[in-house]
Design a protein around this motif. Sequence first.
Motif, mmCIF file in Angstrom:
data_model
loop_
_atom_site.group_PDB
_atom_site.id
_atom_site.type_symbol
_atom_site.label_atom_id
_atom_site.label_comp_id
_atom_site.label_asym_id
_atom_site.label_seq_id
_atom_site.Cartn_x
_atom_site.Cartn_y
_atom_site.Cartn_z
ATOM 1 N N ALA A 20 0.844 -1.186 0.000
ATOM 2 C CA ALA A 20 0.000 0.000 0.000
ATOM 3 C C ALA A 20 0.885 1.243 0.000
ATOM 4 O O ALA A 20 0.632 2.210 0.690
ATOM 5 N N ASP A 21 1.954 1.205 -0.783
ATOM 6 C CA ASP A 21 2.906 2.317 -0.790
ATOM 7 C C ASP A 21 2.695 3.245 -1.980
ATOM 8 O O ASP A 21 3.554 4.055 -2.296
ATOM 9 N N GLY A 22 1.547 3.116 -2.661
ATOM 10 C CA GLY A 22 1.286 3.941 -3.832
ATOM 11 C C GLY A 22 1.997 3.431 -5.066
ATOM 12 O O GLY A 22 1.864 3.965 -6.151
ATOM 13 N N ASN A 23 2.762 2.372 -4.912
ATOM 14 C CA ASN A 23 3.556 1.831 -6.000
ATOM 15 C C ASN A 23 3.043 0.463 -6.435
ATOM 16 O O ASN A 23 3.482 -0.072 -7.442
ATOM 17 N N GLY A 24 2.129 -0.094 -5.670
ATOM 18 C CA GLY A 24 1.643 -1.430 -6.001
ATOM 19 C C GLY A 24 2.718 -2.477 -5.861
ATOM 20 O O GLY A 24 2.812 -3.392 -6.663
ATOM 21 N N GLY A 25 3.571 -2.347 -4.855
ATOM 22 C CA GLY A 25 4.662 -3.294 -4.656
ATOM 23 C C GLY A 25 4.181 -4.734 -4.611
ATOM 24 O O GLY A 25 3.052 -5.025 -4.248
ATOM 25 N N ARG A 26 5.022 -5.614 -5.016
ATOM 26 C CA ARG A 26 4.717 -7.048 -5.046
ATOM 27 C C ARG A 26 5.749 -7.821 -4.252
ATOM 28 O O ARG A 26 6.904 -7.441 -4.189
ATOM 29 N N ARG A 27 5.313 -8.930 -3.701
ATOM 30 C CA ARG A 27 6.208 -9.792 -2.940
ATOM 31 C C ARG A 27 6.998 -10.668 -3.908
ATOM 32 O O ARG A 27 6.465 -11.221 -4.860
ATOM 33 N N LEU A 28 8.290 -10.789 -3.641
ATOM 34 C CA LEU A 28 9.173 -11.648 -4.414
ATOM 35 C C LEU A 28 9.839 -12.595 -3.429
ATOM 36 O O LEU A 28 10.515 -12.158 -2.500
ATOM 37 N N ASN A 29 9.637 -13.878 -3.627
ATOM 38 C CA ASN A 29 10.197 -14.869 -2.721
ATOM 39 C C ASN A 29 10.938 -15.894 -3.566
ATOM 40 O O ASN A 29 10.321 -16.647 -4.313
ATOM 41 N N THR A 30 12.253 -15.901 -3.474
ATOM 42 C CA THR A 30 13.044 -16.802 -4.300
ATOM 43 C C THR A 30 14.354 -17.159 -3.601
ATOM 44 O O THR A 30 14.761 -16.494 -2.647
ATOM 45 N N TRP A 31 14.980 -18.187 -4.082
ATOM 46 C CA TRP A 31 16.294 -18.588 -3.604
ATOM 47 C C TRP A 31 17.322 -18.150 -4.633
ATOM 48 O O TRP A 31 17.075 -18.226 -5.830
ATOM 49 N N VAL A 32 18.469 -17.686 -4.154
ATOM 50 C CA VAL A 32 19.584 -17.342 -5.026
ATOM 51 C C VAL A 32 20.820 -18.055 -4.517
ATOM 52 O O VAL A 32 20.867 -18.524 -3.370
ATOM 53 N N SER A 33 21.834 -18.108 -5.364
ATOM 54 C CA SER A 33 23.075 -18.758 -4.944
ATOM 55 C C SER A 33 23.745 -17.949 -3.836
ATOM 56 O O SER A 33 23.486 -16.752 -3.669
ATOM 57 N N THR A 34 24.617 -18.590 -3.112
ATOM 58 C CA THR A 34 25.354 -17.905 -2.059
ATOM 59 C C THR A 34 26.177 -16.766 -2.650
ATOM 60 O O THR A 34 26.257 -15.679 -2.065
ATOM 61 N N ALA A 35 26.770 -16.984 -3.816
ATOM 62 C CA ALA A 35 27.571 -15.938 -4.454
ATOM 63 C C ALA A 35 26.723 -14.701 -4.742
ATOM 64 O O ALA A 35 27.160 -13.573 -4.505
ATOM 65 N N VAL A 36 25.507 -14.884 -5.234
ATOM 66 C CA VAL A 36 24.617 -13.758 -5.515
ATOM 67 C C VAL A 36 24.216 -13.071 -4.218
ATOM 68 O O VAL A 36 24.201 -11.838 -4.123
ATOM 69 N N HIS A 37 23.882 -13.851 -3.211
ATOM 70 C CA HIS A 37 23.492 -13.283 -1.921
ATOM 71 C C HIS A 37 24.601 -12.412 -1.339
ATOM 72 O O HIS A 37 24.358 -11.289 -0.885
ATOM 73 N N LEU A 38 25.823 -12.914 -1.371
ATOM 74 C CA LEU A 38 26.949 -12.161 -0.830
ATOM 75 C C LEU A 38 27.241 -10.922 -1.670
ATOM 76 O O LEU A 38 27.539 -9.845 -1.123
ATOM 77 N N ALA A 39 27.152 -11.056 -2.993
ATOM 78 C CA ALA A 39 27.395 -9.903 -3.869
ATOM 79 C C ALA A 39 26.348 -8.824 -3.634
ATOM 80 O O ALA A 39 26.670 -7.630 -3.588
ATOM 81 N N LEU A 40 25.089 -9.216 -3.493
ATOM 82 C CA LEU A 40 24.026 -8.254 -3.230
ATOM 83 C C LEU A 40 24.269 -7.539 -1.900
ATOM 84 O O LEU A 40 24.125 -6.315 -1.803
ATOM 85 N N ALA A 41 24.670 -8.269 -0.899
ATOM 86 C CA ALA A 41 24.971 -7.663 0.399
ATOM 87 C C ALA A 41 26.125 -6.671 0.282
ATOM 88 O O ALA A 41 26.067 -5.571 0.853
ATOM 89 N N ARG A 42 27.178 -7.039 -0.457
ATOM 90 C CA ARG A 42 28.320 -6.131 -0.632
ATOM 91 C C ARG A 42 27.909 -4.865 -1.375
ATOM 92 O O ARG A 42 28.279 -3.748 -0.974
ATOM 93 N N LEU A 43 27.153 -5.031 -2.462
ATOM 94 C CA LEU A 43 26.713 -3.871 -3.240
ATOM 95 C C LEU A 43 25.842 -2.936 -2.407
ATOM 96 O O LEU A 43 26.015 -1.712 -2.434
ATOM 97 N N ALA A 44 24.903 -3.508 -1.676
ATOM 98 C CA ALA A 44 24.010 -2.700 -0.850
ATOM 99 C C ALA A 44 24.813 -1.930 0.196
ATOM 100 O O ALA A 44 24.577 -0.736 0.422
ATOM 101 N N HIS A 45 25.767 -2.613 0.808
ATOM 102 C CA HIS A 45 26.599 -1.953 1.815
ATOM 103 C C HIS A 45 27.425 -0.835 1.183
ATOM 104 O O HIS A 45 27.525 0.267 1.730
#
Length: 88
Positions: A20-45
Amino acid sequence: MPKTAAQRQAEYRARRPTAADGNGGRRLNTWVSTAVHLALARLAHRYGVTQREMLERLVLAEDDRILAGIKMDTPEWDAYFGAGGVTR
């Protein structure tokens, strides 16, 4: 009897199929590889944003790059947007 955490979570998800954020956000639930998870964490940081924000930035940047390379009302445009019938 108090509800379990799983019961509260299930009720929350049932009440909130889209954001209800005015954007119509949707839930995304998925598994990713450990390498992707760690890369995403590094990029976000590195950029000082949440992992959600980083993922959104990456996906939208690629979508924009693709859209910049195709013309509207062409078979290529139709093929791109025909994938699942999704638009922005």
